[in-house]
Design an enzyme around this catalytic site. Structure first.
Site, PDB file in Angstrom:
ATOM      1  N   LEU A 115      72.408  77.798  73.358  1.00 12.97           N
ATOM      2  CA  LEU A 115      73.912  78.048  72.766  1.00 12.97           C
ATOM      3  C   LEU A 115      74.011  77.149  71.200  1.00 12.97           C
ATOM      4  O   LEU A 115      74.714  76.836  70.771  1.00 12.97           O
ATOM      5  CB  LEU A 115      75.176  77.063  73.316  1.00 12.97           C
ATOM      6  CG  LEU A 115      75.281  77.818  75.080  1.00 12.97           C
ATOM      7  CD1 LEU A 115      76.080  76.937  75.823  1.00 12.97           C
ATOM      8  CD2 LEU A 115      75.633  79.188  74.789  1.00 12.97           C
ATOM      9  N   ASP A 161      71.646  80.316  64.047  1.00  8.10           N
ATOM     10  CA  ASP A 161      72.164  79.122  64.620  1.00  8.10           C
ATOM     11  C   ASP A 161      72.879  78.234  63.513  1.00  8.10           C
ATOM     12  O   ASP A 161      74.089  78.028  63.673  1.00  8.10           O
ATOM     13  CB  ASP A 161      71.210  78.477  65.340  1.00  8.10           C
ATOM     14  CG  ASP A 161      70.853  78.792  66.815  1.00  8.10           C
ATOM     15  OD1 ASP A 161      70.835  80.082  66.938  1.00  8.10           O
ATOM     16  OD2 ASP A 161      70.569  77.972  67.697  1.00  8.10           O
TER      17      ASP A 161
HETATM   18  O1  PMV Z   1      68.172  80.035  72.300  1.00  9.23           O
HETATM   19  P1  PMV Z   1      68.560  79.593  70.861  1.00  9.23           P
HETATM   20  O2  PMV Z   1      69.914  79.179  70.684  1.00  9.23           O
HETATM   21  O3  PMV Z   1      67.678  78.547  69.901  1.00  9.23           O
HETATM   22  O4  PMV Z   1      68.414  81.044  69.885  1.00  9.23           O
HETATM   23  C1  PMV Z   1      67.257  81.717  69.458  1.00  9.23           C
HETATM   24  C2  PMV Z   1      67.544  82.816  69.160  1.00  9.23           C
HETATM   25  C3  PMV Z   1      66.039  83.598  68.771  1.00  9.23           C
HETATM   26  O5  PMV Z   1      66.581  85.045  68.172  1.00  9.23           O
HETATM   27  C4  PMV Z   1      65.328  83.774  69.994  1.00  9.23           C
HETATM   28  C5  PMV Z   1      65.051  83.005  67.828  1.00  9.23           C
HETATM   29  C6  PMV Z   1      65.740  82.878  66.305  1.00  9.23           C
HETATM   30  O6  PMV Z   1      65.511  82.045  65.642  1.00  9.23           O
HETATM   31  O7  PMV Z   1      66.588  84.050  65.948  1.00  9.23           O
END
Ligand code: PMV
Length: 330
Positions: A115, A161
């Site tokens: 998240l 993020d």
């Molecule tokens: O799981 P999270 O919130 O760290 O999201 C990672 C998302 C990915 O696409 C797997 C990696 C990224 O840097 O976008």
């Protein structure tokens, strides 16, 4: 010296479509949700950066490039606090200042579960520190610093993020072209299910990279499919077409399963949500545990929640928020 505490907050996010493929230049759709990380910042008389996290149950400080642990596991705490140190240094360097701070982190976002808790924390800290220093900072700059800090967390982040934690709302994101706000008028009913299994984004991203390298032609087809799913989802979101959205989530989950980032804990919850009446369900974020997300008609939400609980998960209803990083009070 008596200084006032400044509190800033930033939202967590869910990736509705396109995780992992976004690292390879394909689009992702991300949505800020109503769970926030809070950073309370107070200036100190010395140049120490003291950090306490109630969620990690740990504290320590950086001084002259050295980290000293006060409570919690030293290695883990340092790893979690390093991005905050980097972000604070970047803000200080804007006006060439050298202040020390007490930083208190309180977050309602589950940690290491997909998240975006670390990005939300860093972005909130950047806003609180710059406000405390009266340093003028644009949101683009907050995002940029959040992105730099995230590179410490995992080597090759796409930037989704920190982008959504900074700007809020629903974003269409692509590494090459950046982010574009998507207009989503209706509230999309969403249930998030936390498997409780902690995982590392870095490990999952590495795993996908190796698989893609072993099967380049298949990887190209999967990426193309992921792109079409995300593009279809833009229309479905705009038209509030929940059935199509659910179908696309299911297809997206199949792709993620195919590249090896689902696991048993996620599969249980995804199947349970569908059985409980969800129109679609998929993992969200890096996978390998962490969270899944489902959409359902409003009248089915409670059913879906109950099914996820029965399957051993921890569900909650998520609402989108347009509020990105913000000052709570000063
Ligand atoms: O799981 P999270 O919130 O760290 O999201 C990672 C998302 C990915 O696409 C797997 C990696 C990224 O840097 O976008």
């Amino acid at each position: 010296m008596i200084t006032m505490a400044i509190v800033a907050s930033a939202p967590a996010k869910i990736i509705l479509f396109g995780e992992h493929f976004v690292v390879y230049g394909e689009p992702a759709i991300v949505m800020a949700i109503d769970k926030r990380a809070y950073a309370t910042v107070t200036e100190r008389d010395d140049e120490k950066l003291h950090i306490r996290s109630s969620n990690l149950n740990s504290s320590g400080y950086f001084h002259d490039g050295i980290f000293r642990i006060e409570s919690g596991d030293e290695k883990e705490t340092r790893m979690k606090f390093e991005p905050i140190r980097l972000a604070v240094e970047k803000v200080l360097s804007i006006d060439g200042k050298k202040n020390g701070f007490d930083v208190e982190i309180n977050s309602t976002v589950p940690i290491a579960s997909g998240l975006g808790s670390s990005a939300a924390v860093v972005v909130a800290v950047v806003m609180a520190i710059s406000s405390s220093l009266h340093t003028k900072i644009a949101k683009e700059e907050i995002f940029r610093i959040g992105y730099e800090a995230e590179k410490l967390v995992h080597g090759n982040p796409s930037g989704v993020d920190p982008a959504v934690s900074t700007f809020g709302g629903t974003l269409f994101f692509q590494v090459d072209t950046g982010f574009k706000p998507l207009e989503v008028k209706a509230d999309i009913p969403l249930v998030i299910g936390d498997t409780g299994v902690k995982r590392s984004t870095k490990v999952q991203v590495e795993k996908v990279k190796e698989l893609m390298q072993r099967h380049p032609r298949i990887a190209d087809l999967l990426k193309k499919t992921a792109r079409e799913i995300a593009l279809g989802a833009v229309d479905a979101l705009r038209e509030n077409d929940l059935e199509t959205l659910g179908e696309l989530m299911n297809i997206n989950h199949a792709l993620l399963y195919g590249i090896g980032v689902s696991d048993e804990s996620v599969e249980w919850l995804v199947s349970a949500a569908r059985r409980g009446g969800a129109l679609g369900a998929k993992l969200t974020g890096a996978g390998g545990g962490g969270c899944m997300v489902a959409t359902a008609k409003n009248e089915k939400l409670e059913n879906v929640m109950a099914a996820i609980t029965k399957a051993g998960g921890n569900p909650f209803i998520a609402r989108k928020t347009d509020d990105g990083v913000r000052i709570e009070h000063e």
